[in-house]
Motif scaffolding. Sequence first.
Motif, PDB file in Angstrom:
ATOM      1  N   ASP A  63       0.866  -1.172   0.000  1.00  0.00           N
ATOM      2  CA  ASP A  63       0.000   0.000   0.000  1.00  0.00           C
ATOM      3  C   ASP A  63       0.907   1.228   0.000  1.00  0.00           C
ATOM      4  N   PRO A  64       0.984   1.979  -1.119  1.00  0.00           N
ATOM      5  CA  PRO A  64       1.921   3.111  -1.195  1.00  0.00           C
ATOM      6  C   PRO A  64       1.622   4.231  -0.210  1.00  0.00           C
ATOM      7  N   TYR A  65       0.445   4.226   0.410  1.00  0.00           N
ATOM      8  CA  TYR A  65       0.135   5.223   1.426  1.00  0.00           C
ATOM      9  C   TYR A  65       0.868   4.958   2.736  1.00  0.00           C
ATOM     10  N   GLN A  66       1.306   3.700   2.943  1.00  0.00           N
ATOM     11  CA  GLN A  66       1.964   3.398   4.216  1.00  0.00           C
ATOM     12  C   GLN A  66       3.189   2.496   4.097  1.00  0.00           C
ATOM     13  N   ASP A  67       3.420   1.900   2.930  1.00  0.00           N
ATOM     14  CA  ASP A  67       4.543   0.973   2.777  1.00  0.00           C
ATOM     15  C   ASP A  67       5.669   1.575   1.950  1.00  0.00           C
ATOM     16  N   ASN A  68       6.870   1.025   2.138  1.00  0.00           N
ATOM     17  CA  ASN A  68       7.988   1.323   1.245  1.00  0.00           C
ATOM     18  C   ASN A  68       7.748   0.582  -0.066  1.00  0.00           C
ATOM     19  N   ILE A  69       7.996   1.232  -1.183  1.00  0.00           N
ATOM     20  CA  ILE A  69       7.706   0.618  -2.479  1.00  0.00           C
ATOM     21  C   ILE A  69       8.853   0.841  -3.453  1.00  0.00           C
ATOM     22  N   SER A  70       8.785   0.124  -4.565  1.00  0.00           N
ATOM     23  CA  SER A  70       9.759   0.307  -5.636  1.00  0.00           C
ATOM     24  C   SER A  70       9.020   0.503  -6.955  1.00  0.00           C
ATOM     25  N   ILE A  71       9.634   1.285  -7.845  1.00  0.00           N
ATOM     26  CA  ILE A  71       9.060   1.568  -9.154  1.00  0.00           C
ATOM     27  C   ILE A  71      10.167   1.464 -10.193  1.00  0.00           C
ATOM     28  N   LEU A  72       9.907   0.720 -11.258  1.00  0.00           N
ATOM     29  CA  LEU A  72      10.840   0.638 -12.375  1.00  0.00           C
ATOM     30  C   LEU A  72      10.365   1.559 -13.486  1.00  0.00           C
ATOM     31  N   PHE A  73      11.216   2.513 -13.868  1.00  0.00           N
ATOM     32  CA  PHE A  73      10.914   3.428 -14.960  1.00  0.00           C
ATOM     33  C   PHE A  73      11.636   2.941 -16.219  1.00  0.00           C
ATOM     34  N   LEU A  74      10.876   2.783 -17.288  1.00  0.00           N
ATOM     35  CA  LEU A  74      11.416   2.311 -18.553  1.00  0.00           C
ATOM     36  C   LEU A  74      11.202   3.364 -19.627  1.00  0.00           C
ATOM     37  N   GLY A  75      12.282   3.769 -20.275  1.00  0.00           N
ATOM     38  CA  GLY A  75      12.187   4.657 -21.427  1.00  0.00           C
ATOM     39  C   GLY A  75      12.451   3.846 -22.673  1.00  0.00           C
ATOM     40  N   VAL A  76      11.486   3.809 -23.602  1.00  0.00           N
ATOM     41  CA  VAL A  76      11.620   2.967 -24.784  1.00  0.00           C
ATOM     42  C   VAL A  76      11.423   3.783 -26.053  1.00  0.00           C
ATOM     43  N   ASP A  77      12.036   3.300 -27.115  1.00  0.00           N
ATOM     44  CA  ASP A  77      11.824   3.856 -28.447  1.00  0.00           C
ATOM     45  C   ASP A  77      11.031   2.818 -29.223  1.00  0.00           C
ATOM     46  N   ASP A  78       9.710   3.031 -29.335  1.00  0.00           N
ATOM     47  CA  ASP A  78       8.875   2.043 -30.014  1.00  0.00           C
ATOM     48  C   ASP A  78       8.463   2.505 -31.406  1.00  0.00           C
ATOM     49  N   SER A  79       9.353   3.280 -32.046  1.00  0.00           N
ATOM     50  CA  SER A  79       9.093   3.661 -33.425  1.00  0.00           C
ATOM     51  C   SER A  79       9.176   2.433 -34.320  1.00  0.00           C
ATOM     52  N   GLU A  80       8.608   2.511 -35.514  1.00  0.00           N
ATOM     53  CA  GLU A  80       8.563   1.356 -36.412  1.00  0.00           C
ATOM     54  C   GLU A  80       9.964   0.853 -36.761  1.00  0.00           C
ATOM     55  N   LYS A  81      10.919   1.786 -36.884  1.00  0.00           N
ATOM     56  CA  LYS A  81      12.264   1.377 -37.291  1.00  0.00           C
ATOM     57  C   LYS A  81      12.985   0.580 -36.222  1.00  0.00           C
ATOM     58  N   VAL A 149      15.410  -7.584  -5.238  1.00  0.00           N
ATOM     59  CA  VAL A 149      14.379  -6.810  -4.541  1.00  0.00           C
ATOM     60  C   VAL A 149      13.091  -6.888  -5.359  1.00  0.00           C
ATOM     61  N   PRO A 150      11.946  -6.707  -4.725  1.00  0.00           N
ATOM     62  CA  PRO A 150      10.691  -6.682  -5.486  1.00  0.00           C
ATOM     63  C   PRO A 150      10.577  -5.400  -6.304  1.00  0.00           C
ATOM     64  N   VAL A 151       9.973  -5.519  -7.477  1.00  0.00           N
ATOM     65  CA  VAL A 151       9.562  -4.349  -8.253  1.00  0.00           C
ATOM     66  C   VAL A 151       8.040  -4.292  -8.161  1.00  0.00           C
ATOM     67  N   ASP A 152       7.542  -3.350  -7.396  1.00  0.00           N
ATOM     68  CA  ASP A 152       6.106  -3.285  -7.135  1.00  0.00           C
ATOM     69  C   ASP A 152       5.329  -2.680  -8.291  1.00  0.00           C
ATOM     70  N   TYR A 153       5.904  -1.631  -8.889  1.00  0.00           N
ATOM     71  CA  TYR A 153       5.220  -0.925  -9.959  1.00  0.00           C
ATOM     72  C   TYR A 153       6.198  -0.636 -11.099  1.00  0.00           C
ATOM     73  N   TYR A 154       5.646  -0.337 -12.252  1.00  0.00           N
ATOM     74  CA  TYR A 154       6.461   0.124 -13.359  1.00  0.00           C
ATOM     75  C   TYR A 154       5.761   1.290 -14.044  1.00  0.00           C
ATOM     76  N   VAL A 155       6.533   2.140 -14.679  1.00  0.00           N
ATOM     77  CA  VAL A 155       6.029   3.217 -15.535  1.00  0.00           C
ATOM     78  C   VAL A 155       6.836   3.158 -16.824  1.00  0.00           C
ATOM     79  N   ARG A 156       6.168   2.858 -17.929  1.00  0.00           N
ATOM     80  CA  ARG A 156       6.826   2.725 -19.239  1.00  0.00           C
ATOM     81  C   ARG A 156       6.438   3.913 -20.103  1.00  0.00           C
ATOM     82  N   LEU A 157       7.434   4.669 -20.529  1.00  0.00           N
ATOM     83  CA  LEU A 157       7.213   5.856 -21.349  1.00  0.00           C
ATOM     84  C   LEU A 157       8.011   5.758 -22.635  1.00  0.00           C
TER      85      LEU A 157
END
Length: 348
Positions: A63-81, A149-157
């Motif tokens: 629960d991010p309101y009360q627990d320590n958490i981890s987030i993996l941020f991914l930056g990707v290039d998903d162009s056709e090439k 370590v656990p990865v609780d969440y991810y954000v892919r941009l």
Amino acid sequence: MKRKRTSKKKVFLWSFIVLFLLGAGIVSGYGAYLTDKAKQATTSSQLELKRGDMSKKRDEIVDPYQDNISILFLGVDDSEKRDYDSNARSDAMVLATLNEEEKSIKLVSIPRDSYAYIPQMDKMDKITHAHAYGGVDYAVSTVENLFDVPVDYYVRLNFNAFVETVDTLGGIEFDVPFDMTEKNSDDQHGAIQLEEGQQDITGEEALALARSRQYDSDQARGKRQMEILQSIFDEASDMKSVTKYGSLIDSIGNNMKTNMSFDEMSALHNYVLNRNISFETMQLDGEGTYINDLYYFKVYDDSLASIQNELQTHLDLTQPNDTIDEKNKKDSSYAKKSSSEKEEDKDY
């Protein structure tokens, strides 16, 4: 000549602009509008992990309101090439751990060529290939295996969000470390030309700087990416940028996937608002090497062990961290599993 500006007072990471904007609280006279837009953007960006809501390295859902958490941020290039069977390589990877009691954040920049074990593929490879092989599910499990370590969440941009964010802000101020000529996001050679020195740069120029690999080392590239992202937050945190938040949310929402709900993102608003927040960036140490004529970044064992321990402690995990030797034994034992056991891991 590009105009110079005075430096801003805050430093942070661009990835947390996403959480700040999408999980934003009240901005006087503007909060309800932003909140509604953020809810819509977050809802349309949902992509759950195949494992479900909880990491196998957790005993219960966080629960991010009360627990320590981890987030993996991914930056990707998903162009056709650059698309690989609908899963682009992850060009930027940052693992963040957040300690609720201390209101502190640790960030680890992961070099894209790091030689790492990909559990679902049962082999060692560049960590950037994990996302290409199996999307965020493979990337998350590979990072969990690397750092233990656990990865609780991810954000892919994708990089459209990066470019559009900088341009919506009207550019950012940055001290370009060297003269450079690079391709733009459409792969036009020589389209980006910058001279060394402090200046305002556009979204395309910022992206070229963040991605360039020919002027310095992998470690310097990771440090440069951090500095660029911090400069973006400098600009976004300026009060004159508040009126641009609506457009920024639209751009982010159109170019993001995440397993964080709007409510979970809202829990992180206090981290951004806390003036006494402790913020630390870390980077894996290692050296370039060739294996079967292919280049890899070989992470030093002592560097990996040190960061593993720091992340474990920051997340307040009670289970002691494995040593490098024990971890290697685990990786080797995976290959001895039965086919049914491996299929169960792949479902994760």
